[in-house]
Design a protein around this motif. Structure first.
Motif, PDB file in Angstrom:
ATOM      1  N   VAL A 111       0.847  -1.200   0.000  1.00  0.00           N
ATOM      2  CA  VAL A 111       0.000   0.000   0.000  1.00  0.00           C
ATOM      3  C   VAL A 111       0.880   1.247   0.000  1.00  0.00           C
ATOM      4  O   VAL A 111       0.610   2.212  -0.711  1.00  0.00           O
ATOM      5  N   LYS A 112       1.943   1.208   0.772  1.00  0.00           N
ATOM      6  CA  LYS A 112       2.865   2.340   0.830  1.00  0.00           C
ATOM      7  C   LYS A 112       3.465   2.630  -0.540  1.00  0.00           C
ATOM      8  O   LYS A 112       3.542   3.788  -0.971  1.00  0.00           O
TER       9      LYS A 112
ATOM     10  N   LYS B  71       1.018   5.268  -2.466  1.00  0.00           N
ATOM     11  CA  LYS B  71       1.770   6.442  -2.000  1.00  0.00           C
ATOM     12  C   LYS B  71       1.218   6.978  -0.678  1.00  0.00           C
ATOM     13  O   LYS B  71       1.126   8.176  -0.455  1.00  0.00           O
ATOM     14  N   LEU B  72       0.823   6.059   0.197  1.00  0.00           N
ATOM     15  CA  LEU B  72       0.347   6.421   1.530  1.00  0.00           C
ATOM     16  C   LEU B  72       1.426   6.079   2.545  1.00  0.00           C
ATOM     17  O   LEU B  72       2.228   5.168   2.336  1.00  0.00           O
TER      18      LEU B  72
ATOM     19  N   ALA C  59      -2.477   4.438   6.121  1.00  0.00           N
ATOM     20  CA  ALA C  59      -3.169   3.220   5.717  1.00  0.00           C
ATOM     21  C   ALA C  59      -3.877   2.580   6.912  1.00  0.00           C
ATOM     22  O   ALA C  59      -5.027   2.127   6.797  1.00  0.00           O
ATOM     23  N   ILE C  60      -3.225   2.544   8.061  1.00  0.00           N
ATOM     24  CA  ILE C  60      -3.844   1.963   9.248  1.00  0.00           C
ATOM     25  C   ILE C  60      -5.042   2.796   9.676  1.00  0.00           C
ATOM     26  O   ILE C  60      -6.109   2.259  10.008  1.00  0.00           O
TER      27      ILE C  60
END
Length: 93
Positions: free
Chosen positions: A66-67, A71-72, A77-78
């Protein structure tokens, strides 16, 4: 003082000259047609509480994907996942 040593010179030190526009307000004397630029206010910082937890390898892999792909940041994301799962559950009003 002794006769061999001369007295200090009587000339005083030169003082720096003030700037030519020392008494001019730059806002009031702006040239006509000049644009004034205002900066945007700084974004408000959201207080965050540090959370330390152990995650299994699959969850870490998902968070890293996801990172990279979305690009989070991992904490973003959590936060999104928790809000999506439980919404406003238990929010103090």
């Amino acid at each position: 003082m002794s006769d061999a040593m001369p007295e200090r010179p009587t000339t005083s030190r030169r003082l720096p000259k003030p700037a030519a526009d020392v008494n001019v307000d730059p806002i009031e004397n702006a040239p006509p047609g000049s644009r004034r630029v205002f900066s945007a206010p700084a974004p408000q910082k959201v207080p965050r509480t540090p959370v330390s937890t152990r995650l299994d390898d699959e969850t870490i892999y998902i968070l890293n994907r996801v990172k990279l792909d979305e690009k989070l940041k991992i904490y973003e994301a959590i936060e999104l996942a928790v809000k999506e799962k439980w919404g406003s559950y238990g929010i103090k009003k």
